[in-house]
Enzyme design. Structure first.
Site, PDB file in Angstrom:
ATOM      1  N   ARG A 274      25.484  54.921 -34.086  1.00  0.00           N
ATOM      2  CA  ARG A 274      26.081  53.867 -33.252  1.00  0.00           C
ATOM      3  C   ARG A 274      25.434  52.535 -33.580  1.00  0.00           C
ATOM      4  O   ARG A 274      24.216  52.436 -33.676  1.00  0.00           O
ATOM      5  CB  ARG A 274      25.823  54.146 -31.770  1.00  0.00           C
ATOM      6  CG  ARG A 274      26.559  55.299 -31.210  1.00  0.00           C
ATOM      7  CD  ARG A 274      26.717  55.252 -29.715  1.00  0.00           C
ATOM      8  NE  ARG A 274      25.587  54.766 -28.944  1.00  0.00           N
ATOM      9  CZ  ARG A 274      25.610  54.589 -27.637  1.00  0.00           C
ATOM     10  NH1 ARG A 274      26.728  54.833 -26.958  1.00  0.00           N
ATOM     11  NH2 ARG A 274      24.559  54.167 -26.975  1.00  0.00           N
TER      12      ARG A 274
ATOM     13  N   THR B 266      27.294  47.041 -30.561  1.00  0.00           N
ATOM     14  CA  THR B 266      28.662  47.341 -30.125  1.00  0.00           C
ATOM     15  C   THR B 266      28.831  48.772 -29.608  1.00  0.00           C
ATOM     16  O   THR B 266      29.845  49.082 -28.978  1.00  0.00           O
ATOM     17  CB  THR B 266      29.635  47.167 -31.307  1.00  0.00           C
ATOM     18  OG1 THR B 266      29.262  48.133 -32.318  1.00  0.00           O
ATOM     19  CG2 THR B 266      29.529  45.767 -31.899  1.00  0.00           C
TER      20      THR B 266
ATOM     21  N   ASP C 146      17.267  57.693 -25.486  1.00  0.00           N
ATOM     22  CA  ASP C 146      17.804  57.907 -26.839  1.00  0.00           C
ATOM     23  C   ASP C 146      17.318  59.265 -27.343  1.00  0.00           C
ATOM     24  O   ASP C 146      16.132  59.436 -27.648  1.00  0.00           O
ATOM     25  CB  ASP C 146      17.337  56.782 -27.775  1.00  0.00           C
ATOM     26  CG  ASP C 146      18.019  56.874 -29.127  1.00  0.00           C
ATOM     27  OD1 ASP C 146      17.957  57.950 -29.762  1.00  0.00           O
ATOM     28  OD2 ASP C 146      18.630  55.878 -29.549  1.00  0.00           O
TER      29      ASP C 146
ATOM     30  N   ASP D 247      15.610  59.342 -30.862  1.00  0.00           N
ATOM     31  CA  ASP D 247      14.267  58.740 -30.856  1.00  0.00           C
ATOM     32  C   ASP D 247      13.259  59.672 -30.187  1.00  0.00           C
ATOM     33  O   ASP D 247      12.125  59.818 -30.650  1.00  0.00           O
ATOM     34  CB  ASP D 247      14.284  57.398 -30.122  1.00  0.00           C
ATOM     35  CG  ASP D 247      14.879  56.286 -30.974  1.00  0.00           C
ATOM     36  OD1 ASP D 247      15.092  56.511 -32.191  1.00  0.00           O
ATOM     37  OD2 ASP D 247      15.142  55.203 -30.421  1.00  0.00           O
TER      38      ASP D 247
END
Ligand code: PRP
Ligand code: URA
Length: 205
Positions: free
Chosen positions: A102, A106, A197, A200
């Site tokens: 991603r 945006t 995330d 991550d």
């Protein structure tokens, strides 16, 4: 909503570990693997079997063997955290890969890698831990269908209502299984309450 949820105390326990911001990378990886095992068992509940006559040490009986090959397709990179539990349960699984990331501004996903085995006639299970806007999953499902997949399932760990609606709109034929359905997306299109995330936290980046 076209979503089936794991409803099990162990799943809730593991989700709590995943969501807790103090969870270490090692504990996050372990919990992600364990919740994926639960998802893998539930996702394959309807797999067809072939009867097989065998003899136990005591008598003859009819057993059953899995009758359809599974192709597992993790969405890189976070989906890789869901690969090993499937392979441990289904050692003959074929594996394809779709790389999607991603854009941070945006939230629109861009494909950067694709390598798929033959899919027609096989059970294709797309795994991606987070279903947020649904953009990544819709693109991945488009790619699987274009490559011949005709029996697809989507398996996620945490889904947002917005992503579920996108799947329903674009791929109403694809069953969706998740461990949790969360409240909403925030203005950065992160799932809330979510777990942050996933990639991550899985890779300690
Ligand atoms: C995450 C996640 C999904 C995607 C979901 O990946 O693993 O692929 O976001 O978001 P969406 O539903 O809004 O498309 P990310 O793009 O962060 O890449 P990564 O797996 O490499 O961390
Ligand atoms: N991807 C993630 O890893 N987490 C989110 O909340 C949304 C997309």
């Amino acid at each position: 909503m076209n979503i089936k949820l794991l409803q099990h105390p162990l799943s809730d326990h593991l989700l709590t570990i995943l969501r807790d911001e103090t969870t270490t990378t090692a504990a996050f990886r372990a919990a992600a693997g364990r919740v994926t095992t639960l998802l893998a068992i539930e996702a394959t509940r309807d797999m067809p079997t072939t009867p097989q006559n065998i003899r136990t040490p005591l008598e003859e009986m009819q057993g059953a063997t899995l009758a359809q090959q599974i192709v597992l397709v993790p969405v890189l990179r976070a989906g890789l955290g869901m690969l090993t539990p499937f392979v441990e349960l289904f050692p003959d699984v074929a594996v394809g890969y779709i790389g999607l990331a991603r854009d941070e501004e945006t939230a629109v996903a861009v494909t950067y890698y694709r390598k798929l085995p033959p899919l027609a006639g096989r059970r294709t299970i797309l795994v991606d831990p987070m279903l947020a806007t649904g953009g990544s999953a819709v693109q991945a499902l488009d790619a699987l269908k274009a490559a011949g997949a005709d029996d697809i399932q989507l398996v996620c760990i945490v889904a947002a209502p917005e992503g579920v609606a996108q799947i329903h709109q674009n791929h109403p034929d694809v069953p969706l299984l998740a461990a949790a359905l969360d409240r909403e997306l925030d203005d950065r299109r992160y799932i809330c309450p979510g777990l942050g995330d996933f990639g991550d936290r899985l890779y300690g980046t």
